[in-house]
Design an enzyme around this catalytic site. Structure first.
Site, PDB file in Angstrom:
ATOM      1  N   SER A  72       0.853  -1.196   0.000  1.00  0.00           N
ATOM      2  CA  SER A  72       0.000   0.000   0.000  1.00  0.00           C
ATOM      3  C   SER A  72       0.881   1.235   0.000  1.00  0.00           C
ATOM      4  CB  SER A  72      -0.886   0.009   1.252  1.00  0.00           C
ATOM      5  OG  SER A  72      -1.534   1.261   1.409  1.00  0.00           O
ATOM      6  N   TYR A  78      -1.785  -2.035  10.138  1.00  0.00           N
ATOM      7  CA  TYR A  78      -1.925  -2.147   8.686  1.00  0.00           C
ATOM      8  C   TYR A  78      -0.712  -1.565   7.981  1.00  0.00           C
ATOM      9  CZ  TYR A  78      -3.839  -1.347   3.999  1.00  0.00           C
ATOM     10  OH  TYR A  78      -4.036  -1.317   2.643  1.00  0.00           O
ATOM     11  N   ALA A 126       2.319  -0.913   9.160  1.00  0.00           N
ATOM     12  CA  ALA A 126       3.546  -1.653   9.451  1.00  0.00           C
ATOM     13  C   ALA A 126       3.599  -2.964   8.666  1.00  0.00           C
ATOM     14  CB  ALA A 126       3.654  -1.930  10.944  1.00  0.00           C
ATOM     15  N   SER A 127       2.463  -3.636   8.570  1.00  0.00           N
ATOM     16  CA  SER A 127       2.435  -4.899   7.826  1.00  0.00           C
ATOM     17  C   SER A 127       2.717  -4.674   6.347  1.00  0.00           C
ATOM     18  CB  SER A 127       1.087  -5.600   8.006  1.00  0.00           C
ATOM     19  OG  SER A 127       0.028  -4.885   7.396  1.00  0.00           O
ATOM     20  N   LYS A 128       2.183  -3.591   5.797  1.00  0.00           N
ATOM     21  CA  LYS A 128       2.399  -3.314   4.380  1.00  0.00           C
ATOM     22  C   LYS A 128       3.849  -2.899   4.107  1.00  0.00           C
ATOM     23  CE  LYS A 128      -1.740  -4.252   2.958  1.00  0.00           C
ATOM     24  NZ  LYS A 128      -2.008  -5.381   2.054  1.00  0.00           N
TER      25      LYS A 128
END
Length: 255
Positions: A145, A159, A161-163
């Site tokens: 993202s 969200y 950090a995961s992306k």
């Protein structure tokens, strides 16, 4: 957009998060281009997969964070077709109610979001790599993202950090697979009309406010993201690996 000249016919693909949104759009375009496509999700798509041809769509319903399940799905696809050419990690969750600022985020939700959005990618890649080596190469696209590249005054920290982790992991996978002709790239969508943004359906004013800051003046569509993904998978992108393709209507280019 037609991908009839990109060599997808007769190839095998695995797509996560494929019951709806961009995951389903990507899967259907590959099927229409003649590929054998395995769709992975925890729910069934609300369409008839048997009517999509000329390729074939197969649904594998299960948890993408389950290592044993993913291993079985990958190997079943390889056994069925004798190859694994493409992997698209399109699964992801965005939980506005639980994933908030650093001080407010629900830590149990943090763990689950990281597991679904990022750990699942480790699981799929670890099982796809050896099968792609047997195939003679392959290509992966992992949906990150633009939020991985910017801060936000109203953040969803898990969200984002995961992306960001997806981008880094994709580069590592690219290095691990390069000698065997396996490419790995990340797709960075900007604001996109999809089931993940169902809040726009409930309050169209939120979408309009978002679109005002996008230089091209509109949100993206799942077809925009599909077109970019299929380009990265295709032989037209055969010299592209370990990088990111931003598809955001110019959002990140704003001063």
């Amino acid at each position: 957009m037609s991908f009839s000249d990109t060599g997808f016919s007769g190839k095998t693909a695995v797509i996560t998060g494929a019951a709806g949104g961009m995951g389903l759009n990507i899967a259907l375009d590959l099927v229409r281009a003649g590929a054998y496509v395995v769709l992975i999700d925890i729910k069934e798509p609300e369409i008839d997969l048997t009517a999509q041809g000329p390729g074939q769509a197969v649904m594998a319903k299960g948890d993408i964070t389950d290592d044993v399940f993913i291993n079985q799905v990958m190997n079943a696809a390889f056994t069925r077709t004798g190859r694994l050419d493409y992997l698209v990690n399109a699964a992801g969750v965005l939980w506005f109610d639980q994933d908030r600022s650093t001080e407010e985020v629900n830590l149990d939700a943090w763990d689950r979001i990281i597991s679904i959005n990022l750990k699942s990618m480790v699981i799929t890649c670890r099982h796809a790599l050896p099968l792609m080596r047997k195939t003679g190469g392959g290509a992966m696209v992992h949906v990150a993202s633009v939020q991985a590249m910017r801060g936000d005054d109203k953040p969803q920290v898990a969200y984002q950090a995961s992306k960001a982790g997806i981008i880094s992991l994709s580069k590592t996978v690219a290095m691990e697979g390069a000698a065997d002709g396996i490419r790995s790239n990340s797709l960075l969508p900007g604001p996109t009309v999809s089931p993940m943004q169902d809040r726009w359906v409930k309050d169209p004013a939120i979408q309009k406010a978002t679109e005002k800051v996008i230089p091209l003046g509109r949100a993206g569509t799942t077809q925009d993201m599909t077109n970019a993904t299929l380009f990265l998978l295709s032989d037209h992108a055969s010299y592209i690996t370990g990088t990111e393709l931003v598809v955001d209507g110019g959002l990140l280019a704003r001063p």
